[in-house]
Design an enzyme around this catalytic site. Structure first.
Site, PDB file in Angstrom:
ATOM      1  CB  CYS A 193      -0.992  -0.042   1.156  1.00  0.00           C
ATOM      2  SG  CYS A 193      -2.383   1.115   0.937  1.00  0.00           S
ATOM      3  CD  GLU A 220      -2.694  -6.229   4.857  1.00  0.00           C
ATOM      4  OE1 GLU A 220      -3.051  -5.077   5.150  1.00  0.00           O
ATOM      5  OE2 GLU A 220      -1.989  -6.488   3.857  1.00  0.00           O
ATOM      6  CG  HIS A 238      -4.199  -3.563   2.069  1.00  0.00           C
ATOM      7  ND1 HIS A 238      -3.455  -3.084   3.135  1.00  0.00           N
ATOM      8  CD2 HIS A 238      -4.760  -2.477   1.492  1.00  0.00           C
ATOM      9  CE1 HIS A 238      -3.569  -1.769   3.196  1.00  0.00           C
ATOM     10  NE2 HIS A 238      -4.355  -1.376   2.207  1.00  0.00           N
TER      11      HIS A 238
END
Length: 213
Positions: A88, A195, A193
């Site tokens: 990001c 994650e 992202h």
């Protein structure tokens, strides 16, 4: 055991990133110590460096400078050649400069500018939020086993535009194409992202933990 320095500089969802890196290591049975840190000595000696980031480019850069870890990161990444990944705004900080709220110098590890997304479809909103498909521009070890067209989770109003097209690994489209991933030597970054990107995101993180550029 390899040490992965997850940089804590006041920006980024550190716990989510830490949890995802640990899960990625578990799935591949990798011996990795994920350490959330702002300690320059630890960063300088780390085997891998991971830089998260959410918010404005300028505030993230200021936070990075305030911690004193930039020189340690530079020593690890360029002095010793350890693998680096930014996500990001951590990915955007790789650029020469960001154009949000004026001009802010970046790390200049990937030459280019961070510019606001300008969709050519007026029905598309900014920020660009949610799942989007990525298009792989060229093969890269970080995307091994990840399909072209895989969906990743994005949350961005700006994107890095590299000066050299050979630094682009993947793109996405939001009323026009933008850079979704870059890589040059031992430095890489992704706009999305991982994650939050479920199986594909965990595969990318596991690939990073195994990456030997």
């Amino acid at each position: 055991m390899q040490t992965v320095a997850l940089i804590d500089y006041g920006s980024g969802n550190l716990r989510s990133a830490e949890k995802a890196l640990r899960e990625a290591a578990r799935r591949r049975a990798l011996d990795a110590d994920i350490v959330v840190t702002a300690d320059p000595d630890l960063v300088a000696k780390a085997d891998r460096v991971f830089l998260p980031g959410v918010g404005a480019f300028a505030s993230c850069r200021a936070g990075l400078d305030a911690t004193g870890v930039y020189e340690a990161m530079n020593q690890a990444v360029h002095g010793r050649g350890v693998p680096f990944m930014g996500i990001c705004v951590g990915h955007q900080l790789l650029a020469t400069e960001g154009l949000e709220f004026g001009v802010t110098p970046g790390l200049n590890w990937i030459q280019g500018q961070v510019k606001k997304l300008e969709p050519n479809d007026p029905t598309l909103t900014i920020p660009h939020m949610g799942w989007n498909a990525i298009s792989l521009v060229r093969p890269h070890a970080l995307f091994a086993g990840i399909d072209d067209g895989a969906h990743m989770y994005f949350a961005n109003s700006f994107a890095l535009t590299p000066s050299h097209v050979e630094d682009v690994v993947a793109t996405a489209d939001h009323g026009g194409p933008f850079t979704a991933a870059v890589a040059k030597d031992n430095v890489a970054g992704v706009q999305f992202h991982p994650e939050k990107s479920q199986a594909s995101g965990l595969a990318l993180l596991a690939n990073f933990l195994e990456w030997r550029p």
